[in-house]
Scaffold this motif. Sequence first.
Motif, PDB file in Angstrom:
ATOM      1  N   GLU A 111      49.453  36.591  37.214  1.00 61.31           N
ATOM      2  CA  GLU A 111      50.136  37.253  38.323  1.00 61.31           C
ATOM      3  C   GLU A 111      51.159  36.292  38.917  1.00 61.31           C
ATOM      4  OE1 GLU A 111      47.423  38.727  41.203  1.00 61.31           O
ATOM      5  OE2 GLU A 111      46.461  40.169  39.844  1.00 61.31           O
ATOM      6  N   ARG A 112      52.159  36.894  39.573  1.00 53.58           N
ATOM      7  CA  ARG A 112      53.200  36.079  40.189  1.00 53.58           C
ATOM      8  C   ARG A 112      52.715  35.586  41.556  1.00 53.58           C
ATOM      9  NH1 ARG A 112      58.662  35.667  39.332  1.00 53.58           N
ATOM     10  NH2 ARG A 112      58.556  37.365  37.810  1.00 53.58           N
ATOM     11  N   VAL A 113      52.658  34.283  41.698  1.00 53.52           N
ATOM     12  CA  VAL A 113      52.240  33.646  42.942  1.00 53.52           C
ATOM     13  C   VAL A 113      53.368  32.733  43.411  1.00 53.52           C
ATOM     14  CG1 VAL A 113      50.544  32.168  44.077  1.00 53.52           C
ATOM     15  CG2 VAL A 113      49.814  33.746  42.271  1.00 53.52           C
ATOM     16  N   ASN A 119      47.747  31.890  36.038  1.00 50.83           N
ATOM     17  CA  ASN A 119      46.479  32.521  35.678  1.00 50.83           C
ATOM     18  C   ASN A 119      45.624  32.632  36.942  1.00 50.83           C
ATOM     19  OD1 ASN A 119      47.150  32.640  32.921  1.00 50.83           O
ATOM     20  ND2 ASN A 119      46.423  30.550  32.616  1.00 50.83           N
ATOM     21  N   VAL A 120      45.337  33.863  37.317  1.00 45.10           N
ATOM     22  CA  VAL A 120      44.588  34.075  38.554  1.00 45.10           C
ATOM     23  C   VAL A 120      43.154  34.536  38.295  1.00 45.10           C
ATOM     24  CG1 VAL A 120      46.652  34.563  39.898  1.00 45.10           C
ATOM     25  CG2 VAL A 120      45.462  36.439  38.740  1.00 45.10           C
ATOM     26  N   ASP A 121      42.865  35.048  37.094  1.00 45.67           N
ATOM     27  CA  ASP A 121      41.523  35.523  36.798  1.00 45.67           C
ATOM     28  C   ASP A 121      41.311  35.461  35.291  1.00 45.67           C
ATOM     29  OD1 ASP A 121      39.009  36.461  37.137  1.00 45.67           O
ATOM     30  OD2 ASP A 121      39.564  38.488  37.767  1.00 45.67           O
ATOM     31  N   SER A 122      40.062  35.414  34.882  1.00 46.47           N
ATOM     32  CA  SER A 122      39.747  35.329  33.454  1.00 46.47           C
ATOM     33  C   SER A 122      38.392  35.970  33.201  1.00 46.47           C
ATOM     34  CB  SER A 122      39.752  33.874  32.973  1.00 46.47           C
ATOM     35  OG  SER A 122      38.734  33.134  33.635  1.00 46.47           O
ATOM     36  N   GLN A 123      38.165  36.298  31.953  1.00 45.96           N
ATOM     37  CA  GLN A 123      36.898  36.874  31.519  1.00 45.96           C
ATOM     38  C   GLN A 123      36.573  36.349  30.128  1.00 45.96           C
ATOM     39  OE1 GLN A 123      34.664  39.026  33.224  1.00 45.96           O
ATOM     40  NE2 GLN A 123      33.427  38.329  31.512  1.00 45.96           N
TER      41      GLN A 123
END
Length: 285
Positions: A111-113, A119-123
């Motif tokens: 996501e654009r921060v 990378n803001v989340d992972s699984q």
Amino acid sequence: MRAAAASLVFLLAFLPLAVSAQEPDPKPAPEPVAPSVEPSPQAASGAELPERIEIGLSTEIIAITSDFSGVELTIFGAVDNIDPLIQRQGRYDVAVILEGPTSNLVTRRKERVLGIWMNVDSQAFINVPESFLIASTRPPQDITDLGTMARLSLGVEQIRLRSYEPDTADEADVLDFTQALRRLKEEGNLYEEFPAGVRFISQSLFRAQLRLPANVPLGRHTARAYLFRQGVLVAQTQSSLDIRKAGVEFQIYEAAQNRSLLYGMASVALAFLVGWLGRVMFRKD
């Protein structure tokens, strides 16, 4: 005189009885016995031999070189004890799956921060097939029911992808990451379906065509074949395929991994040799 006459009459009266008592009775003629034929166990039970399926790969080893751009893999097969009537009706179907080695993968969401993609989340997923190619006589949904498709992984959407932490992860997020993982694999041609990739070339022989991409993973792949009779699974079998590197590049890689000291000494010697040749060729007199 009278006594002699009485004795003679007595002997004449009982003589036939004595003679008949001494003669043996004639034996009765034996009755003819009809030959008996014992039925075979199969005929006695009335059961038919079940169908069987066998497969053979056009090659058991695929060598990956620097100019490898993919290859067509042909899988031949045969069906034994086939029912001619059902075959003429086209009610036999075959599905062939080539599944690559499994590994643990992590899917990340960006996501654009503050104007920067991060990378803001992972699984994480465990035991994910690195490649999955399936060929069948018809689309799998036209062959059997959804329950059988899910149980046998007959299709890209039916591949079982397990989350690393299924109890603590959010179900909606896991579903999004699962769909993203499938999409990335399909874009890389690692997950692909060939709905008409299996054809019967005779009453009992068939041929399956699979296209292996240039980025096919290395290692041992498993080929599985399923035979369906009117939508019901009746037979299955499997074989294996080994994909490995070959050529000079692979030999250099093997030397760097297994003989690191000799590889380093050879690299330093090659660097000195190239430097000396360059100095000789481009020196100014």
